[in-house]
Enzyme design. Structure first.
Site, short mmCIF file in Angstrom:
data_model
loop_
_atom_site.label_atom_id
_atom_site.label_comp_id
_atom_site.label_asym_id
_atom_site.label_seq_id
_atom_site.Cartn_x
_atom_site.Cartn_y
_atom_site.Cartn_z
CG HIS A 1 11.71 2.56 3.76
ND1 HIS A 1 10.94 1.37 3.09
CD2 HIS A 1 11.55 2.56 5.09
CE1 HIS A 1 10.40 0.86 4.31
NE2 HIS A 1 10.60 1.42 5.50
NE ARG A 2 14.66 6.47 -3.37
CZ ARG A 2 15.59 7.22 -3.98
NH1 ARG A 2 15.03 8.25 -4.70
NH2 ARG A 2 16.35 6.71 -4.43
#
Length: 473
Positions: free
Chosen positions: A444-445
Protein backbone atom coordinates in the site's frame (compact mmCIF):
# COMPACT_ATOMS: atom_id res chain seq x y z
CA UNK A 1 60.48 -27.74 1.82
CA UNK A 2 57.19 -28.63 0.11
CA UNK A 3 57.16 -32.17 -1.22
CA UNK A 4 55.94 -33.05 -4.66
CA UNK A 5 52.96 -34.91 -3.16
CA UNK A 6 51.85 -31.86 -1.19
CA UNK A 7 52.32 -29.60 -4.19
CA UNK A 8 50.08 -31.78 -6.32
CA UNK A 9 47.08 -31.60 -3.95
CA UNK A 10 44.45 -29.01 -4.85
CA UNK A 11 41.87 -27.83 -2.33
CA UNK A 12 38.42 -27.02 -3.72
CA UNK A 13 36.65 -24.41 -1.59
CA UNK A 14 32.94 -23.87 -1.09
CA UNK A 15 32.02 -21.23 -3.69
CA UNK A 16 29.41 -18.48 -3.36
CA UNK A 17 26.75 -20.04 -5.61
CA UNK A 18 24.44 -17.05 -5.17
CA UNK A 19 24.73 -13.34 -4.53
CA UNK A 20 25.91 -12.67 -1.00
CA UNK A 21 25.44 -16.19 0.38
CA UNK A 22 27.72 -17.04 3.29
CA UNK A 23 27.17 -20.77 3.81
CA UNK A 24 25.77 -23.93 2.28
CA UNK A 25 24.86 -27.41 3.52
CA UNK A 26 26.42 -30.45 1.87
CA UNK A 27 23.45 -32.61 0.89
CA UNK A 28 25.19 -35.42 -0.97
CA UNK A 29 28.64 -36.48 -2.11
CA UNK A 30 28.84 -38.07 -5.56
CA UNK A 31 32.50 -39.13 -5.14
CA UNK A 32 34.59 -40.83 -2.48
CA UNK A 33 38.33 -40.83 -1.69
CA UNK A 34 40.19 -42.71 -4.40
CA UNK A 35 37.73 -41.84 -7.16
CA UNK A 36 39.04 -40.23 -10.35
CA UNK A 37 37.43 -36.89 -11.27
CA UNK A 38 37.62 -34.76 -14.39
CA UNK A 39 37.29 -31.03 -14.98
CA UNK A 40 33.60 -30.11 -14.85
CA UNK A 41 32.44 -33.30 -13.12
CA UNK A 42 29.78 -32.78 -10.41
CA UNK A 43 31.22 -33.94 -7.08
CA UNK A 44 28.51 -32.88 -4.63
CA UNK A 45 25.13 -31.25 -4.16
CA UNK A 46 24.74 -28.40 -1.69
CA UNK A 47 21.76 -26.48 -0.40
CA UNK A 48 21.96 -22.75 0.15
CA UNK A 49 19.39 -20.39 1.59
CA UNK A 50 17.90 -20.19 -1.90
CA UNK A 51 18.17 -23.55 -3.66
CA UNK A 52 19.94 -26.87 -4.06
CA UNK A 53 22.93 -26.59 -6.39
CA UNK A 54 25.36 -29.14 -7.87
CA UNK A 55 29.05 -28.24 -7.66
CA UNK A 56 31.48 -29.27 -10.43
CA UNK A 57 35.19 -29.75 -9.73
CA UNK A 58 37.45 -27.42 -11.77
CA UNK A 59 40.35 -29.83 -12.46
CA UNK A 60 41.35 -33.44 -13.15
CA UNK A 61 42.76 -35.77 -10.52
CA UNK A 62 42.07 -38.33 -7.81
CA UNK A 63 40.03 -37.54 -4.72
CA UNK A 64 42.27 -37.64 -1.67
CA UNK A 65 39.88 -36.50 1.07
CA UNK A 66 36.35 -35.24 1.73
CA UNK A 67 36.70 -32.72 4.53
CA UNK A 68 33.05 -32.70 5.66
CA UNK A 69 30.33 -35.38 5.85
CA UNK A 70 26.89 -35.01 4.34
CA UNK A 71 24.56 -32.78 6.34
CA UNK A 72 27.32 -30.37 7.40
CA UNK A 73 26.84 -26.63 6.92
CA UNK A 74 30.06 -25.10 5.60
CA UNK A 75 31.05 -21.44 5.30
CA UNK A 76 31.77 -20.06 1.84
CA UNK A 77 35.52 -20.11 1.20
CA UNK A 78 36.16 -23.22 3.31
CA UNK A 79 37.93 -26.14 1.60
CA UNK A 80 35.57 -29.10 1.22
CA UNK A 81 37.50 -31.60 -0.92
CA UNK A 82 41.16 -32.33 -1.67
CA UNK A 83 42.16 -33.66 -5.09
CA UNK A 84 45.57 -35.04 -6.10
CA UNK A 85 46.34 -33.63 -9.54
CA UNK A 86 49.81 -35.20 -9.85
CA UNK A 87 48.63 -37.22 -12.83
CA UNK A 88 48.07 -33.98 -14.77
CA UNK A 89 49.58 -30.52 -14.60
CA UNK A 90 51.29 -30.09 -11.28
CA UNK A 91 49.99 -27.30 -9.10
CA UNK A 92 52.42 -24.61 -7.99
CA UNK A 93 54.03 -25.25 -4.66
CA UNK A 94 52.41 -23.39 -1.81
CA UNK A 95 54.32 -20.71 0.06
CA UNK A 96 55.09 -21.76 3.65
CA UNK A 97 52.36 -20.74 6.05
CA UNK A 98 54.73 -18.61 8.16
CA UNK A 99 58.28 -17.48 7.58
CA UNK A 100 60.84 -18.07 10.35
CA UNK A 101 60.80 -15.28 12.90
CA UNK A 102 63.63 -12.81 12.63
CA UNK A 103 65.77 -12.06 15.64
CA UNK A 104 64.37 -9.05 17.53
CA UNK A 105 66.07 -5.78 16.74
CA UNK A 106 66.97 -3.02 19.13
CA UNK A 107 64.06 -1.02 20.58
CA UNK A 108 63.11 2.02 18.53
CA UNK A 109 64.01 0.42 15.21
CA UNK A 110 61.60 0.05 12.31
CA UNK A 111 61.69 -2.08 9.19
CA UNK A 112 62.95 -0.39 6.05
CA UNK A 113 61.09 -1.17 2.83
CA UNK A 114 63.16 -2.29 -0.11
CA UNK A 115 62.59 -0.55 -3.41
CA UNK A 116 60.90 -2.44 -6.22
CA UNK A 117 63.25 -4.74 -8.11
CA UNK A 118 65.52 -5.26 -5.11
CA UNK A 119 64.95 -9.01 -5.20
CA UNK A 120 62.79 -9.19 -2.10
CA UNK A 121 60.18 -11.99 -2.19
CA UNK A 122 56.64 -10.53 -2.28
CA UNK A 123 54.11 -11.27 0.44
CA UNK A 124 51.20 -13.53 -0.57
CA UNK A 125 47.90 -12.95 1.18
CA UNK A 126 47.23 -15.68 3.71
CA UNK A 127 50.76 -17.10 3.70
CA UNK A 128 52.61 -14.70 5.99
CA UNK A 129 55.84 -12.87 5.26
CA UNK A 130 58.39 -14.57 3.06
CA UNK A 131 61.80 -15.24 4.56
CA UNK A 132 64.20 -12.45 3.74
CA UNK A 133 66.86 -10.36 5.37
CA UNK A 134 65.83 -6.85 6.35
CA UNK A 135 67.73 -3.71 7.11
CA UNK A 136 66.89 -1.47 10.01
CA UNK A 137 67.22 2.23 10.50
CA UNK A 138 66.81 4.34 13.63
CA UNK A 139 63.25 5.58 14.23
CA UNK A 140 62.79 9.28 13.96
CA UNK A 141 61.71 10.94 17.19
CA UNK A 142 62.55 13.59 19.80
CA UNK A 143 66.23 14.10 20.41
CA UNK A 144 67.57 12.59 23.60
CA UNK A 145 70.33 14.39 25.51
CA UNK A 146 72.54 12.31 27.78
CA UNK A 147 74.63 14.09 30.38
CA UNK A 148 77.84 12.86 31.94
CA UNK A 149 75.80 11.90 35.01
CA UNK A 150 73.67 9.57 32.81
CA UNK A 151 70.60 11.78 33.33
CA UNK A 152 68.17 11.58 30.41
CA UNK A 153 66.00 14.66 29.89
CA UNK A 154 62.73 14.15 27.93
CA UNK A 155 61.08 16.84 25.80
CA UNK A 156 59.13 19.63 27.47
CA UNK A 157 55.50 18.87 28.39
CA UNK A 158 53.16 21.71 27.42
CA UNK A 159 54.72 24.38 29.57
CA UNK A 160 55.46 22.22 32.58
CA UNK A 161 59.22 22.25 32.10
CA UNK A 162 61.52 19.39 31.33
CA UNK A 163 60.57 16.01 32.78
CA UNK A 164 63.11 13.64 34.12
CA UNK A 165 63.10 10.18 32.60
CA UNK A 166 63.58 7.04 34.66
CA UNK A 167 67.02 7.01 36.16
CA UNK A 168 67.09 10.75 37.11
CA UNK A 169 67.15 12.11 40.62
CA UNK A 170 65.90 15.66 41.20
CA UNK A 171 62.97 15.80 38.78
CA UNK A 172 61.94 12.18 39.18
CA UNK A 173 60.24 12.73 42.57
CA UNK A 174 58.24 15.81 41.50
CA UNK A 175 54.70 14.81 40.36
CA UNK A 176 53.40 16.35 37.17
CA UNK A 177 50.58 18.86 37.67
CA UNK A 178 49.56 22.28 36.42
CA UNK A 179 49.88 25.24 38.80
CA UNK A 180 46.11 25.51 39.50
CA UNK A 181 46.05 21.84 40.39
CA UNK A 182 49.02 22.25 42.69
CA UNK A 183 47.25 25.12 44.47
CA UNK A 184 44.09 23.03 44.82
CA UNK A 185 46.10 20.19 46.34
CA UNK A 186 47.77 22.61 48.75
CA UNK A 187 44.42 24.10 49.82
CA UNK A 188 42.98 20.62 50.42
CA UNK A 189 46.07 19.36 52.16
CA UNK A 190 46.76 16.67 49.58
CA UNK A 191 50.26 15.40 48.96
CA UNK A 192 50.57 15.11 45.16
CA UNK A 193 53.06 12.27 45.57
CA UNK A 194 50.22 10.13 46.91
CA UNK A 195 47.81 10.93 44.06
CA UNK A 196 47.33 8.51 41.17
CA UNK A 197 47.45 10.54 37.92
CA UNK A 198 44.87 9.97 35.18
CA UNK A 199 45.82 12.72 32.74
CA UNK A 200 47.91 12.35 29.58
CA UNK A 201 51.59 11.66 30.09
CA UNK A 202 50.99 11.04 33.81
CA UNK A 203 49.68 14.53 34.65
CA UNK A 204 47.56 14.87 37.80
CA UNK A 205 44.18 16.49 37.15
CA UNK A 206 41.72 18.32 39.43
CA UNK A 207 39.55 15.19 39.45
CA UNK A 208 42.50 13.16 40.71
CA UNK A 209 42.96 15.56 43.63
CA UNK A 210 39.27 15.53 44.56
CA UNK A 211 39.28 11.73 44.36
CA UNK A 212 42.22 11.64 46.79
CA UNK A 213 40.22 13.47 49.49
CA UNK A 214 36.93 11.63 48.86
CA UNK A 215 35.89 9.15 51.56
CA UNK A 216 36.73 5.55 50.67
CA UNK A 217 33.95 3.49 49.19
CA UNK A 218 32.37 1.06 51.62
CA UNK A 219 33.46 -2.52 51.37
CA UNK A 220 30.93 -4.53 49.38
CA UNK A 221 28.96 -6.99 51.46
CA UNK A 222 29.53 -10.45 50.14
CA UNK A 223 26.37 -12.48 50.09
CA UNK A 224 26.65 -16.05 51.29
CA UNK A 225 27.31 -18.47 48.50
CA UNK A 226 24.18 -20.16 47.24
CA UNK A 227 24.37 -23.46 45.51
CA UNK A 228 22.63 -23.16 42.12
CA UNK A 229 21.73 -26.44 40.52
CA UNK A 230 22.70 -26.78 36.86
CA UNK A 231 20.01 -25.93 34.32
CA UNK A 232 18.14 -29.02 33.25
CA UNK A 233 18.90 -30.30 29.79
CA UNK A 234 15.89 -29.83 27.50
CA UNK A 235 14.44 -33.16 26.58
CA UNK A 236 11.32 -34.29 24.77
CA UNK A 237 9.52 -37.48 24.00
CA UNK A 238 10.87 -38.59 20.63
CA UNK A 239 7.94 -40.94 20.25
CA UNK A 240 5.50 -38.03 20.48
CA UNK A 241 7.51 -35.20 18.90
CA UNK A 242 9.91 -34.69 16.02
CA UNK A 243 12.13 -31.61 15.87
CA UNK A 244 13.47 -30.45 12.54
CA UNK A 245 16.33 -27.90 12.39
CA UNK A 246 15.34 -24.80 10.43
CA UNK A 247 17.99 -24.15 7.79
CA UNK A 248 18.53 -23.71 4.08
CA UNK A 249 15.50 -22.72 2.03
CA UNK A 250 13.06 -22.96 4.93
CA UNK A 251 15.15 -20.64 7.10
CA UNK A 252 15.55 -18.09 4.32
CA UNK A 253 11.84 -18.22 3.48
CA UNK A 254 10.84 -17.68 7.10
CA UNK A 255 13.16 -14.67 7.45
CA UNK A 256 11.96 -13.18 4.16
CA UNK A 257 8.27 -13.56 5.07
CA UNK A 258 8.73 -12.00 8.50
CA UNK A 259 10.66 -9.11 6.97
CA UNK A 260 8.01 -8.59 4.28
CA UNK A 261 5.07 -8.78 6.69
CA UNK A 262 6.56 -6.17 9.04
CA UNK A 263 8.03 -3.88 6.35
CA UNK A 264 5.42 -3.51 3.61
CA UNK A 265 1.85 -2.51 4.57
CA UNK A 266 -0.19 -5.32 3.04
CA UNK A 267 -3.67 -4.87 1.61
CA UNK A 268 -5.60 -7.84 0.21
CA UNK A 269 -8.68 -7.67 -2.03
CA UNK A 270 -10.88 -10.56 -3.22
CA UNK A 271 -13.12 -11.32 -6.16
CA UNK A 272 -15.14 -14.46 -6.95
CA UNK A 273 -15.60 -15.14 -10.66
CA UNK A 274 -17.04 -17.56 -13.18
CA UNK A 275 -14.15 -19.20 -15.06
CA UNK A 276 -16.21 -21.69 -17.02
CA UNK A 277 -15.07 -20.21 -20.35
CA UNK A 278 -11.44 -20.33 -19.22
CA UNK A 279 -11.73 -24.02 -18.37
CA UNK A 280 -13.32 -24.70 -21.75
CA UNK A 281 -10.52 -22.82 -23.48
CA UNK A 282 -7.92 -24.92 -21.64
CA UNK A 283 -9.49 -28.07 -23.05
CA UNK A 284 -9.66 -26.53 -26.52
CA UNK A 285 -5.97 -25.58 -26.44
CA UNK A 286 -5.02 -29.10 -25.41
CA UNK A 287 -6.81 -30.58 -28.43
CA UNK A 288 -6.06 -27.96 -31.08
CA UNK A 289 -2.88 -27.52 -33.13
CA UNK A 290 -3.87 -23.98 -34.07
CA UNK A 291 -2.07 -22.14 -31.27
CA UNK A 292 1.35 -23.82 -31.40
CA UNK A 293 1.03 -25.53 -28.02
CA UNK A 294 1.65 -29.09 -29.17
CA UNK A 295 3.65 -31.03 -26.59
CA UNK A 296 3.46 -28.21 -24.03
CA UNK A 297 1.78 -28.25 -20.66
CA UNK A 298 -1.54 -26.37 -20.85
CA UNK A 299 -3.51 -25.75 -17.65
CA UNK A 300 -5.54 -22.99 -15.98
CA UNK A 301 -2.37 -21.49 -14.47
CA UNK A 302 -1.10 -20.70 -17.98
CA UNK A 303 -4.17 -18.60 -18.79
CA UNK A 304 -4.18 -16.97 -15.34
CA UNK A 305 -0.55 -15.96 -15.85
CA UNK A 306 -1.38 -14.54 -19.28
CA UNK A 307 -4.36 -12.66 -17.82
CA UNK A 308 -2.19 -11.09 -15.13
CA UNK A 309 0.42 -10.01 -17.70
CA UNK A 310 -2.30 -8.35 -19.77
CA UNK A 311 -3.63 -6.56 -16.67
CA UNK A 312 -0.12 -5.32 -15.82
CA UNK A 313 0.31 -4.00 -19.36
CA UNK A 314 -2.91 -2.03 -18.95
CA UNK A 315 -1.96 -0.84 -15.43
CA UNK A 316 1.85 -0.59 -15.47
CA UNK A 317 2.13 1.25 -12.12
CA UNK A 318 1.34 -2.01 -10.31
CA UNK A 319 4.70 -3.38 -11.46
CA UNK A 320 7.00 -1.47 -9.12
CA UNK A 321 9.12 -1.67 -5.98
CA UNK A 322 9.84 0.54 -2.99
CA UNK A 323 13.37 1.90 -2.56
CA UNK A 324 13.60 2.64 1.15
CA UNK A 325 17.14 4.03 1.04
CA UNK A 326 16.36 6.67 -1.59
CA UNK A 327 12.66 7.04 -0.76
CA UNK A 328 11.66 6.34 -4.34
CA UNK A 329 9.12 4.22 -6.18
CA UNK A 330 10.89 2.22 -8.89
CA UNK A 331 8.64 1.48 -11.86
CA UNK A 332 9.68 -1.66 -13.74
CA UNK A 333 9.31 -1.72 -17.53
CA UNK A 334 9.63 -5.49 -17.55
CA UNK A 335 7.81 -8.29 -15.74
CA UNK A 336 9.73 -11.13 -14.10
CA UNK A 337 6.74 -13.29 -13.20
CA UNK A 338 7.26 -15.32 -10.03
CA UNK A 339 5.50 -18.66 -9.55
CA UNK A 340 5.38 -19.93 -5.95
CA UNK A 341 6.32 -23.61 -5.87
CA UNK A 342 6.10 -26.00 -2.91
CA UNK A 343 9.10 -28.34 -2.80
CA UNK A 344 10.33 -30.90 -0.23
CA UNK A 345 12.84 -28.29 0.93
CA UNK A 346 10.22 -25.57 1.39
CA UNK A 347 8.50 -22.85 -0.59
CA UNK A 348 10.53 -21.22 -3.37
CA UNK A 349 9.55 -18.53 -5.87
CA UNK A 350 11.49 -18.82 -9.15
CA UNK A 351 10.48 -16.33 -11.81
CA UNK A 352 10.12 -16.23 -15.58
CA UNK A 353 12.40 -13.50 -16.87
CA UNK A 354 10.79 -10.93 -19.21
CA UNK A 355 7.49 -12.79 -19.12
CA UNK A 356 5.75 -9.71 -20.56
CA UNK A 357 7.47 -10.26 -23.91
CA UNK A 358 6.61 -13.96 -24.29
CA UNK A 359 3.94 -15.40 -26.55
CA UNK A 360 1.51 -17.95 -25.14
CA UNK A 361 3.57 -20.96 -26.38
CA UNK A 362 6.77 -19.39 -24.97
CA UNK A 363 5.04 -18.73 -21.66
CA UNK A 364 3.79 -22.34 -21.56
CA UNK A 365 7.30 -23.64 -22.24
CA UNK A 366 8.81 -21.44 -19.52
CA UNK A 367 6.17 -22.49 -17.00
CA UNK A 368 6.80 -26.16 -17.74
CA UNK A 369 10.56 -25.79 -17.28
CA UNK A 370 10.11 -23.78 -14.07
CA UNK A 371 7.80 -26.35 -12.47
CA UNK A 372 9.85 -29.41 -13.43
CA UNK A 373 13.10 -27.81 -12.27
CA UNK A 374 11.55 -26.83 -8.94
CA UNK A 375 10.19 -30.34 -8.34
CA UNK A 376 13.64 -31.82 -8.96
CA UNK A 377 15.16 -29.34 -6.52
CA UNK A 378 17.46 -27.95 -9.22
CA UNK A 379 16.27 -24.34 -9.26
CA UNK A 380 19.28 -22.03 -9.44
CA UNK A 381 19.65 -18.97 -7.18
CA UNK A 382 19.59 -16.72 -10.27
CA UNK A 383 16.12 -18.03 -11.17
CA UNK A 384 14.78 -16.75 -7.85
CA UNK A 385 16.21 -13.25 -8.04
CA UNK A 386 14.74 -10.12 -9.57
CA UNK A 387 11.05 -11.03 -9.44
CA UNK A 388 8.51 -8.20 -9.81
CA UNK A 389 5.07 -9.83 -9.38
CA UNK A 390 4.12 -13.33 -8.17
CA UNK A 391 1.30 -15.87 -8.57
CA UNK A 392 0.63 -18.45 -5.87
CA UNK A 393 -1.83 -21.23 -6.74
CA UNK A 394 -3.31 -22.42 -3.45
CA UNK A 395 -6.21 -24.00 -5.34
CA UNK A 396 -4.15 -27.12 -6.06
CA UNK A 397 -4.51 -27.94 -2.34
CA UNK A 398 -8.31 -27.52 -2.44
CA UNK A 399 -8.16 -24.13 -0.71
CA UNK A 400 -10.69 -21.47 -1.74
CA UNK A 401 -8.31 -18.53 -1.33
CA UNK A 402 -5.85 -16.86 1.06
CA UNK A 403 -4.12 -13.61 2.01
CA UNK A 404 -0.66 -14.09 0.49
CA UNK A 405 2.41 -12.28 1.82
CA UNK A 406 4.42 -10.30 -0.70
CA UNK A 407 7.68 -11.72 -1.96
CA UNK A 408 10.33 -9.24 -0.67
CA UNK A 409 10.99 -6.43 -3.15
CA UNK A 410 7.76 -6.99 -5.11
CA UNK A 411 4.62 -4.89 -5.27
CA UNK A 412 1.87 -7.51 -5.68
CA UNK A 413 1.04 -11.20 -5.41
CA UNK A 414 -2.03 -12.95 -6.84
CA UNK A 415 -3.47 -15.98 -5.03
CA UNK A 416 -5.64 -18.36 -7.08
CA UNK A 417 -8.17 -20.50 -5.22
CA UNK A 418 -9.64 -23.88 -6.08
CA UNK A 419 -11.86 -24.02 -9.18
CA UNK A 420 -15.11 -25.72 -8.18
CA UNK A 421 -18.48 -26.42 -9.75
CA UNK A 422 -20.94 -24.15 -7.93
CA UNK A 423 -24.43 -22.70 -8.50
CA UNK A 424 -24.06 -19.39 -10.33
CA UNK A 425 -26.47 -16.95 -11.91
CA UNK A 426 -25.73 -17.11 -15.64
CA UNK A 427 -27.91 -15.31 -18.18
CA UNK A 428 -30.65 -14.85 -15.60
CA UNK A 429 -30.74 -18.47 -14.50
CA UNK A 430 -29.02 -20.41 -11.75
CA UNK A 431 -26.71 -22.92 -13.36
CA UNK A 432 -23.71 -25.03 -12.29
CA UNK A 433 -20.59 -23.08 -13.28
CA UNK A 434 -16.82 -23.36 -12.69
CA UNK A 435 -16.11 -20.74 -10.00
CA UNK A 436 -12.96 -19.57 -8.23
CA UNK A 437 -11.85 -16.78 -5.91
CA UNK A 438 -8.84 -14.57 -6.62
CA UNK A 439 -7.00 -12.60 -3.92
CA UNK A 440 -4.55 -9.81 -4.72
CA UNK A 441 -2.19 -8.57 -1.99
CA UNK A 442 -0.22 -5.40 -2.71
CA UNK A 443 2.16 -2.96 -1.04
CA UNK A 444 0.00 0.00 0.00
CA UNK A 445 3.01 2.35 0.02
CA UNK A 446 3.10 2.34 -3.78
CA UNK A 447 -0.24 0.79 -4.82
CA UNK A 448 -3.42 2.48 -3.65
CA UNK A 449 -6.82 0.85 -3.43
CA UNK A 450 -7.96 2.15 -6.80
CA UNK A 451 -4.98 0.74 -8.69
CA UNK A 452 -5.11 -2.60 -6.88
CA UNK A 453 -8.84 -2.90 -7.57
CA UNK A 454 -8.40 -2.10 -11.28
CA UNK A 455 -5.75 -4.79 -11.69
CA UNK A 456 -7.80 -7.44 -9.88
CA UNK A 457 -10.94 -6.52 -11.85
CA UNK A 458 -8.98 -6.70 -15.11
CA UNK A 459 -7.68 -10.20 -14.33
CA UNK A 460 -11.21 -11.31 -13.43
CA UNK A 461 -12.72 -9.89 -16.63
CA UNK A 462 -10.09 -11.57 -18.81
CA UNK A 463 -10.67 -14.97 -17.18
CA UNK A 464 -14.44 -14.62 -17.62
CA UNK A 465 -14.05 -13.80 -21.34
CA UNK A 466 -10.55 -15.13 -22.21
CA UNK A 467 -10.85 -15.25 -26.01
CA UNK A 468 -12.25 -11.77 -26.49
CA UNK A 469 -10.04 -9.93 -24.01
CA UNK A 470 -6.77 -11.66 -24.82
CA UNK A 471 -7.38 -11.03 -28.50
CA UNK A 472 -8.04 -14.49 -29.89
CA UNK A 473 -10.60 -15.09 -32.62
Amino acid sequence: MTTMTEASVREFKMPDVGEGLTEAEILKWYVQPGDTVTDGQVVCEVETAKAAVELPIPYDGVVRDLHFPEGTTVDVGTSIIAVDVSGGAAAPAEVPAQAPAEAPAAAGDAEEKKPEGSGRTPVLVGYGVATSSTKRRPRKGPEVVVSQASTVIQPELNGHGPVAAPGTTAEQSRPLAKPPVRKLAKDLGVDLATVTPSGPDGIITREDVHAAVAPPAPEPVTAPAVSVPPAPVATYDTARETRIPVKGVRKATAAAMVGSAFTAPHVTEFVTIDVTRTMKLVEELKRSDEYGLQGLRVNPLLLIAKALLVAIRRNPDINASWDEANQEIVLKHYVNLGIAAATPRGLIVPNIKDAHAKTLPQLAESLGELVSTAREGKTSPAAMQGGTVTITNVGVFGVDTGTPILNPGESAILAVGAIKLQPWVHKGKVKPRQVTTLALSFDHRLVDGALGSKVLADVAAILEQPKRLIGWA
